[in-house]
Design a protein around this motif. Structure first.
Motif, PDB file in Angstrom:
ATOM      1  N   ILE A  27       0.826  -1.210   0.000  1.00 20.09           N
ATOM      2  CA  ILE A  27       0.000   0.000   0.000  1.00 20.09           C
ATOM      3  C   ILE A  27       0.859   1.258   0.000  1.00 20.09           C
ATOM      4  O   ILE A  27       0.638   2.189  -0.792  1.00 20.09           O
ATOM      5  CB  ILE A  27      -0.966  -0.019   1.197  1.00 20.09           C
ATOM      6  CG1 ILE A  27      -2.033  -1.102   0.994  1.00 20.09           C
ATOM      7  CG2 ILE A  27      -1.629   1.346   1.382  1.00 20.09           C
ATOM      8  CD1 ILE A  27      -2.898  -1.363   2.207  1.00 20.09           C
ATOM      9  N   TYR A  28       1.856   1.299   0.871  1.00 16.01           N
ATOM     10  CA  TYR A  28       2.726   2.472   0.884  1.00 16.01           C
ATOM     11  C   TYR A  28       3.588   2.543  -0.375  1.00 16.01           C
ATOM     12  O   TYR A  28       3.929   3.634  -0.848  1.00 16.01           O
ATOM     13  CB  TYR A  28       3.600   2.469   2.139  1.00 16.01           C
ATOM     14  CG  TYR A  28       2.904   3.049   3.342  1.00 16.01           C
ATOM     15  CD1 TYR A  28       2.543   4.389   3.386  1.00 16.01           C
ATOM     16  CD2 TYR A  28       2.589   2.252   4.450  1.00 16.01           C
ATOM     17  CE1 TYR A  28       1.893   4.932   4.493  1.00 16.01           C
ATOM     18  CE2 TYR A  28       1.952   2.795   5.565  1.00 16.01           C
ATOM     19  CZ  TYR A  28       1.608   4.131   5.569  1.00 16.01           C
ATOM     20  OH  TYR A  28       0.966   4.669   6.661  1.00 16.01           O
ATOM     21  N   GLY A  29       3.953   1.390  -0.922  1.00 14.47           N
ATOM     22  CA  GLY A  29       4.719   1.389  -2.165  1.00 14.47           C
ATOM     23  C   GLY A  29       3.934   1.971  -3.321  1.00 14.47           C
ATOM     24  O   GLY A  29       4.465   2.757  -4.117  1.00 14.47           O
ATOM     25  N   GLU A  30       2.663   1.589  -3.436  1.00 18.08           N
ATOM     26  CA  GLU A  30       1.811   2.168  -4.487  1.00 18.08           C
ATOM     27  C   GLU A  30       1.671   3.671  -4.295  1.00 18.08           C
ATOM     28  O   GLU A  30       1.696   4.453  -5.258  1.00 18.08           O
ATOM     29  CB  GLU A  30       0.432   1.501  -4.469  1.00 18.08           C
ATOM     30  CG  GLU A  30       0.411   0.084  -4.995  1.00 18.08           C
ATOM     31  CD  GLU A  30       0.757   0.021  -6.479  1.00 18.08           C
ATOM     32  OE1 GLU A  30       0.430   0.967  -7.222  1.00 18.08           O
ATOM     33  OE2 GLU A  30       1.365  -0.979  -6.894  1.00 18.08           O
ATOM     34  N   ALA A  31       1.513   4.097  -3.047  1.00 17.39           N
ATOM     35  CA  ALA A  31       1.409   5.532  -2.780  1.00 17.39           C
ATOM     36  C   ALA A  31       2.691   6.252  -3.166  1.00 17.39           C
ATOM     37  O   ALA A  31       2.661   7.344  -3.753  1.00 17.39           O
ATOM     38  CB  ALA A  31       1.097   5.760  -1.301  1.00 17.39           C
ATOM     39  N   ALA A  32       3.830   5.650  -2.851  1.00 13.75           N
ATOM     40  CA  ALA A  32       5.114   6.285  -3.136  1.00 13.75           C
ATOM     41  C   ALA A  32       5.320   6.493  -4.627  1.00 13.75           C
ATOM     42  O   ALA A  32       5.905   7.501  -5.051  1.00 13.75           O
ATOM     43  CB  ALA A  32       6.250   5.441  -2.553  1.00 13.75           C
ATOM     44  N   ARG A  33       4.848   5.561  -5.427  1.00 12.81           N
ATOM     45  CA  ARG A  33       5.056   5.661  -6.875  1.00 12.81           C
ATOM     46  C   ARG A  33       4.291   6.818  -7.507  1.00 12.81           C
ATOM     47  O   ARG A  33       4.673   7.293  -8.580  1.00 12.81           O
ATOM     48  CB  ARG A  33       4.670   4.338  -7.547  1.00 12.81           C
ATOM     49  CG  ARG A  33       5.781   3.318  -7.537  1.00 12.81           C
ATOM     50  CD  ARG A  33       5.442   2.148  -8.443  1.00 12.81           C
ATOM     51  NE  ARG A  33       4.480   1.253  -7.820  1.00 12.81           N
ATOM     52  CZ  ARG A  33       4.808   0.208  -7.059  1.00 12.81           C
ATOM     53  NH1 ARG A  33       6.069  -0.054  -6.824  1.00 12.81           N
ATOM     54  NH2 ARG A  33       3.895  -0.558  -6.524  1.00 12.81           N
ATOM     55  N   SER A  34       3.223   7.276  -6.876  1.00 11.88           N
ATOM     56  CA  SER A  34       2.388   8.296  -7.497  1.00 11.88           C
ATOM     57  C   SER A  34       2.446   9.653  -6.791  1.00 11.88           C
ATOM     58  O   SER A  34       1.617  10.525  -7.049  1.00 11.88           O
ATOM     59  CB  SER A  34       0.930   7.813  -7.551  1.00 11.88           C
ATOM     60  OG  SER A  34       0.469   7.441  -6.264  1.00 11.88           O
ATOM     61  N   ILE A  35       3.420   9.847  -5.922  1.00  8.57           N
ATOM     62  CA  ILE A  35       3.545  11.116  -5.204  1.00  8.57           C
ATOM     63  C   ILE A  35       3.934  12.238  -6.159  1.00  8.57           C
ATOM     64  O   ILE A  35       4.815  12.082  -7.005  1.00  8.57           O
ATOM     65  CB  ILE A  35       4.603  11.009  -4.077  1.00  8.57           C
ATOM     66  CG1 ILE A  35       4.060  10.176  -2.916  1.00  8.57           C
ATOM     67  CG2 ILE A  35       5.041  12.382  -3.584  1.00  8.57           C
ATOM     68  CD1 ILE A  35       5.106   9.866  -1.865  1.00  8.57           C
ATOM     69  N   LYS A  36       3.270  13.378  -6.009  1.00  5.51           N
ATOM     70  CA  LYS A  36       3.670  14.628  -6.664  1.00  5.51           C
ATOM     71  C   LYS A  36       3.872  15.659  -5.554  1.00  5.51           C
ATOM     72  O   LYS A  36       2.942  15.958  -4.810  1.00  5.51           O
ATOM     73  CB  LYS A  36       2.590  15.112  -7.636  1.00  5.51           C
ATOM     74  CG  LYS A  36       2.345  14.198  -8.819  1.00  5.51           C
ATOM     75  CD  LYS A  36       1.366  14.797  -9.805  1.00  5.51           C
ATOM     76  CE  LYS A  36       0.003  15.011  -9.154  1.00  5.51           C
ATOM     77  NZ  LYS A  36      -0.985  15.553 -10.117  1.00  5.51           N
ATOM     78  N   VAL A  37       5.071  16.195  -5.465  1.00  3.27           N
ATOM     79  CA  VAL A  37       5.394  17.098  -4.367  1.00  3.27           C
ATOM     80  C   VAL A  37       5.363  18.543  -4.859  1.00  3.27           C
ATOM     81  O   VAL A  37       6.018  18.882  -5.843  1.00  3.27           O
ATOM     82  CB  VAL A  37       6.777  16.770  -3.771  1.00  3.27           C
ATOM     83  CG1 VAL A  37       7.172  17.777  -2.707  1.00  3.27           C
ATOM     84  CG2 VAL A  37       6.751  15.371  -3.171  1.00  3.27           C
ATOM     85  N   PRO A  38       4.590  19.412  -4.196  1.00  5.74           N
ATOM     86  CA  PRO A  38       4.520  20.816  -4.618  1.00  5.74           C
ATOM     87  C   PRO A  38       5.783  21.579  -4.279  1.00  5.74           C
ATOM     88  O   PRO A  38       6.565  21.170  -3.407  1.00  5.74           O
ATOM     89  CB  PRO A  38       3.328  21.357  -3.822  1.00  5.74           C
ATOM     90  CG  PRO A  38       3.311  20.516  -2.586  1.00  5.74           C
ATOM     91  CD  PRO A  38       3.746  19.148  -3.022  1.00  5.74           C
ATOM     92  N   TYR A  39       5.975  22.700  -4.961  1.00  6.01           N
ATOM     93  CA  TYR A  39       7.062  23.604  -4.607  1.00  6.01           C
ATOM     94  C   TYR A  39       6.812  24.145  -3.202  1.00  6.01           C
ATOM     95  O   TYR A  39       5.687  24.483  -2.846  1.00  6.01           O
ATOM     96  CB  TYR A  39       7.132  24.756  -5.610  1.00  6.01           C
ATOM     97  CG  TYR A  39       8.094  25.839  -5.201  1.00  6.01           C
ATOM     98  CD1 TYR A  39       9.476  25.649  -5.318  1.00  6.01           C
ATOM     99  CD2 TYR A  39       7.634  27.050  -4.693  1.00  6.01           C
ATOM    100  CE1 TYR A  39      10.360  26.640  -4.935  1.00  6.01           C
ATOM    101  CE2 TYR A  39       8.518  28.046  -4.317  1.00  6.01           C
ATOM    102  CZ  TYR A  39       9.881  27.834  -4.437  1.00  6.01           C
ATOM    103  OH  TYR A  39      10.752  28.823  -4.052  1.00  6.01           O
ATOM    104  N   MET A  40       7.882  24.251  -2.411  1.00  6.04           N
ATOM    105  CA  MET A  40       7.737  24.742  -1.043  1.00  6.04           C
ATOM    106  C   MET A  40       8.346  26.128  -0.878  1.00  6.04           C
ATOM    107  O   MET A  40       7.668  27.079  -0.562  1.00  6.04           O
ATOM    108  CB  MET A  40       8.362  23.750  -0.061  1.00  6.04           C
ATOM    109  CG  MET A  40       7.604  22.438   0.001  1.00  6.04           C
ATOM    110  SD  MET A  40       8.301  21.312   1.236  1.00  6.04           S
ATOM    111  CE  MET A  40       7.231  19.885   1.008  1.00  6.04           C
TER     112      MET A  40
END
Length: 429
Positions: free
Chosen positions: A371-384
């Motif tokens: 579950i966490y692996g699937e989540a990790a593959r689709s992360i998009k991180v915004p500019y901070m």
């Protein structure tokens, strides 16, 4: 390159406002003879990193070193590091920098060794692309740190409380019924009405899960504050306000004694980044088997995750680099996941059977690695941006006033915008 007094004072003022199948590979390492005296490496970590155990492993392999570890809270470590820089104290050889602060430290690369000078460029493909990029300067010539973990989200829920509320308990059905944030709130209202139990631990956890799915948060790439004009921030705020109006929050901040006790019965859902899993288990062992886990509503998001950097005042950069390279290699990141639950930033592991087959009896034998692996593959991180952590801290301070009943929902947005704008102006002076 030295920090200007203006930037330093602004930063410090902001910080002060912060109130198993498969095998784990073991690299071949030659054990060296110990010099007399050994080389001392001072390492500053954040509690819960999970690195202490594998640092012990490295210490046993390297008797020529004397590795000293000191832990400081998430919001305290960057403050301590800046204070050391400003006062010209000796800083650690290795410092852990949490992702929320990486852009701030990027403004001052002169206080750190450039890891490209030690051959780190060859490691780029070892890590998740967005995570690596966070530590690289805009001109691509400076690398501040090597990535440790990342913080993909999942939704962890109490099966017994869901059953008592007439909500589904099967993971597939839970994911389907609570697949959007609107449906999430509806389920929370139903659970509150039927069980008189809060749905989430606090408003902050809900707000951050929603806003972390956005493409932009508090600043655009020009450095302009966009809190009041960004619909994603307003949307996340509104979900938190709706939760408050329906008394869905238990007002229990993570990593507190009350939160630890509340895990047994006081709320039904944790919107949980991977690094929080071990704390849940350690804090409430009596809740073993009561929880289950599904993906986050409306897709993935990331919260947290850190880097290991080498302050320029450290005395042994070569030995320090060799240590952080070893600590952040896939083999060690996998071991840290198995030990502590912190999720690897090395995507080569995401299809490893050791990770994907990992099931945790505490969470009803759910496939937590998958579950966490699937989540990790689709992360998009915004500019901070450099001021992200300071502005977010102030925003969350106002949000907590709502959670405690000290500020009304009607006044909350206006007060939050006023407060963060005033802080942004001070930081710009």
């Amino acid at each position: 390159m030295r920090l200007s007094n203006r930037i330093l004072l602004a930063a410090l003022s902001g910080f002060l406002m912060m109130g198993a199948s498969g095998c784990v590979l073991t690299p071949v390492v030659t054990v060296k003879e110990a010099p007399d005296p050994p080389i001392v490496l001072n390492v500053w970590l954040i509690p819960g990193s999970g690195l202490e155990a594998i640092i012990d492993d490295y210490q046993r392999l390297h008797p020529e070193l004397n590795i000293q570890v000191q832990s400081s809270a998430y919001e305290e470590l960057p403050n301590k590091l800046q204070t050391a820089f400003a006062a010209r104290y000796t800083s650690p050889d290795i410092a852990m920098i949490e992702g929320d602060f990486i852009d701030w430290f990027q403004q001052n690369p002169g206080y750190f060794y450039n890891l490209f000078d030690y051959g780190a460029a060859e490691l780029k493909d070892q890590y998740v692309g967005w995570k690596w990029d966070q530590a690289v300067s805009d001109d691509s010539r400076f690398l501040l740190g090597l990535p440790t973990d990342i913080g993909p989200y999942a939704m962890i829920y109490r099966r017994d409380l869901f059953a008592a509320a007439g909500l589904p308990t099967d993971p597939d059905q839970v994911q389907k019924q609570l697949g959007t944030w609107d449906k999430f709130i509806e389920a929370g209202i139903q659970l509150k009405e039927r069980t008189n139990t809060a749905f989430v631990n606090d408003l902050e956890s809900l707000y951050r899960a929603v806003v972390n799915q956005a493409d932009e948060q508090y600043f655009d790439r020009s450095g302009k504050l966009i809190v009041d004009t960004n619909p994603a921030v307003k949307r996340a705020w509104n979900f938190a306000m709706k939760a408050h109006e329906h008394q869905l929050s238990a007002n229990l901040t993570i990593h507190t004694e009350k939160w630890s006790k509340g895990l047994t019965q006081d709320f039904a859902v944790m919107l949980c980044p991977a690094w929080l899993v071990a704390s849940m288990k350690d804090s409430a062992p009596q809740a073993d088997g009561l929880w289950n886990i599904v993906p986050l509503p409306e897709g993935s998001a990331n919260r947290g995750g850190s880097f290991l950097a080498l302050p320029i005042t450290g005395s042994h950069p070569q030995q320090s680099y060799e240590l952080i390279r070893w600590l952040t290699a896939p083999e060690q990141q996998l071991q840290t996941f198995l030990n502590q639950g912190t999720f690897p930033s090395t995507p080569s592991l995401y299809k490893s059977k050791t990770l994907t087959d990992y099931r945790d009896p505490y969470f009803n034998a759910a496939p937590i690695g998958e579950i966490y692996g699937e989540a990790a593959r689709s992360i998009k991180v915004p500019y901070m941006g450099p001021k992200h952590a300071t502005i977010q801290t102030e925003l969350l301070r106002v949000l907590r006033l709502v959670d405690t009943g000290e500020l009304s929902v009607e006044d909350s947005w206006t007060e939050m915008v006023r407060s963060v704008k005033e802080l942004d102006e001070k930081l710009g002076q």
